[in-house]
Design a protein around this motif. Structure first.
Motif, PDB file in Angstrom:
ATOM      1  N   TRP A  12       0.813  -1.209   0.000  1.00 44.14           N
ATOM      2  CA  TRP A  12       0.000   0.000   0.000  1.00 44.14           C
ATOM      3  C   TRP A  12       0.851   1.265   0.000  1.00 44.14           C
ATOM      4  O   TRP A  12       0.337   2.351  -0.274  1.00 44.14           O
ATOM      5  CB  TRP A  12      -0.919  -0.004   1.220  1.00 44.14           C
ATOM      6  CG  TRP A  12      -1.796  -1.210   1.223  1.00 44.14           C
ATOM      7  CD1 TRP A  12      -1.695  -2.299   2.039  1.00 44.14           C
ATOM      8  CD2 TRP A  12      -2.872  -1.486   0.329  1.00 44.14           C
ATOM      9  NE1 TRP A  12      -2.651  -3.234   1.716  1.00 44.14           N
ATOM     10  CE2 TRP A  12      -3.392  -2.759   0.676  1.00 44.14           C
ATOM     11  CE3 TRP A  12      -3.460  -0.775  -0.722  1.00 44.14           C
ATOM     12  CZ2 TRP A  12      -4.464  -3.328  -0.005  1.00 44.14           C
ATOM     13  CZ3 TRP A  12      -4.528  -1.346  -1.384  1.00 44.14           C
ATOM     14  CH2 TRP A  12      -5.019  -2.606  -1.028  1.00 44.14           C
ATOM     15  N   GLY A  57      -9.257   2.652   5.212  1.00 42.84           N
ATOM     16  CA  GLY A  57      -8.461   2.560   3.996  1.00 42.84           C
ATOM     17  C   GLY A  57      -8.484   3.868   3.240  1.00 42.84           C
ATOM     18  O   GLY A  57      -8.959   3.951   2.108  1.00 42.84           O
ATOM     19  N   CYS A  58      -7.948   4.910   3.866  1.00 41.53           N
ATOM     20  CA  CYS A  58      -8.114   6.271   3.328  1.00 41.53           C
ATOM     21  C   CYS A  58      -7.119   6.636   2.245  1.00 41.53           C
ATOM     22  O   CYS A  58      -7.303   7.633   1.550  1.00 41.53           O
ATOM     23  CB  CYS A  58      -8.025   7.283   4.467  1.00 41.53           C
ATOM     24  SG  CYS A  58      -6.392   7.358   5.281  1.00 41.53           S
ATOM     25  N   ALA A  59      -6.010   5.872   2.096  1.00 43.13           N
ATOM     26  CA  ALA A  59      -4.954   6.234   1.141  1.00 43.13           C
ATOM     27  C   ALA A  59      -4.524   7.685   1.343  1.00 43.13           C
ATOM     28  O   ALA A  59      -4.171   8.073   2.441  1.00 43.13           O
ATOM     29  CB  ALA A  59      -5.399   5.949  -0.297  1.00 43.13           C
ATOM     30  N   ASP A  78      -5.488   4.057   7.771  1.00 42.74           N
ATOM     31  CA  ASP A  78      -4.856   3.310   6.690  1.00 42.74           C
ATOM     32  C   ASP A  78      -3.756   2.429   7.263  1.00 42.74           C
ATOM     33  O   ASP A  78      -3.106   2.786   8.256  1.00 42.74           O
ATOM     34  CB  ASP A  78      -4.287   4.233   5.614  1.00 42.74           C
ATOM     35  CG  ASP A  78      -4.082   3.518   4.287  1.00 42.74           C
ATOM     36  OD1 ASP A  78      -4.981   3.599   3.425  1.00 42.74           O
ATOM     37  OD2 ASP A  78      -3.047   2.842   4.121  1.00 42.74           O
ATOM     38  N   GLN A  83       1.359   6.094   3.410  1.00 40.34           N
ATOM     39  CA  GLN A  83       0.127   6.807   3.065  1.00 40.34           C
ATOM     40  C   GLN A  83      -0.256   7.792   4.167  1.00 40.34           C
ATOM     41  O   GLN A  83      -0.632   8.938   3.892  1.00 40.34           O
ATOM     42  CB  GLN A  83      -1.010   5.805   2.842  1.00 40.34           C
ATOM     43  CG  GLN A  83      -0.811   4.866   1.673  1.00 40.34           C
ATOM     44  CD  GLN A  83      -1.079   5.519   0.327  1.00 40.34           C
ATOM     45  OE1 GLN A  83      -1.626   6.620   0.255  1.00 40.34           O
ATOM     46  NE2 GLN A  83      -0.683   4.861  -0.739  1.00 40.34           N
ATOM     47  N   GLY A 123     -11.511   0.379  -0.448  1.00 38.92           N
ATOM     48  CA  GLY A 123     -10.536   0.274   0.630  1.00 38.92           C
ATOM     49  C   GLY A 123     -10.672  -1.012   1.421  1.00 38.92           C
ATOM     50  O   GLY A 123     -10.781  -2.111   0.861  1.00 38.92           O
TER      51      GLY A 123
END
Length: 230
Positions: A12, A57-59, A78, A83, A123
């Motif tokens: 990721w 899962g915000c990136a 995340d 990230q 996500g």
């Protein structure tokens, strides 16, 4: 033998929006997007009108920033330290916004905070066993709170955890699992977990021949869930 994901956070670390070398400019935040096609599908209204929200899962954090700028208190989680570090570098000082480095199930297991909305845009809801994740989400939603998520539509007839090499077909093995199910499967799981007002469907792409988007939304009941659900 059951499938097991061996993906490390490093997969990721190179995930969107930029895979090239060097620092990139902070992107504009003008829209809240659920689908893979610009200007297609619903916006932030798909979440309702939460006062607090959790993104799994915000990136790079664009949707979290968008919500925070509308006055929502947002926590964005995340798995990747890279990230999270980039998101903090870009958006540090945004009122009502906090970025947390954590795995989704681990965060939901340890936090005592509850939220009006929990959401995932391509996500954690796609990359975590839903039998583990959905009950944990149910525990962290306020009564009447909304769960909403999106991901690629499933390939008809090929459902369940699907393995792939996360870094392509060369280099060290990084096994990545994605959980892909049809809308009715998600609706059934959410109903069994105690959710109500469930909407699960595939939103067709602008070109019907292209890949569509699975869109799912459900609400926690307006009362405390029973002990066997929680």
């Amino acid at each position: 033998m059951p499938l097991e994901s061996t993906t490390l956070p490093e997969y990721w670390d190179t995930y969107k929006p930029y895979r090239g070398e060097g620092e990139q400019p902070t992107p504009d935040v003008e829209t809240f997007a659920w689908t893979q096609y610009d200007g297609h599908g619903p916006g932030e209204e798909f979440l309702g009108s939460p006062r607090t929200a959790l993104e799994l899962g915000c990136a790079e954090g664009k949707e979290a920033v968008y919500l925070a700028r509308t006055g929502v208190e947002v926590t964005a989680v995340d798995f990747s330290a890279v990230q999270i570090a980039r998101a903090r570098r870009w958006w540090d000082g945004t009122p009502g916004l906090a970025f947390v480095e954590a795995e989704a199930c681990g965060y939901l297991t340890t936090t005592e905070t509850t939220f009006d909305a929990i959401f995932s845009i391509w996500g954690a809801l796609w990359f975590t066993d839903p039998d583990d994740l959905i009950p944990l989400i149910a525990k962290r939603l306020n009564p009447g709170g909304v769960l909403a998520f999106s991901q690629a539509e499933p390939i008809e007839g090929y459902y369940g955890p699907q393995p792939m090499y996360g870094n392509g077909l060369a280099g060290r093995k990084l096994t990545l699992l994605r959980w892909s199910y049809p809308p009715q499967w998600w609706a059934d799981l959410l109903k069994r977990t105690g959710f109500v007002d469930i909407e699960a469907r595939v939103l067709p792409a602008p070109n019907p021949e292209d890949v569509g988007t699975l869109m799912v939304r459900a609400s926690a009941p307006n009362k405390v869930l029973p002990a066997d659900v929680r």
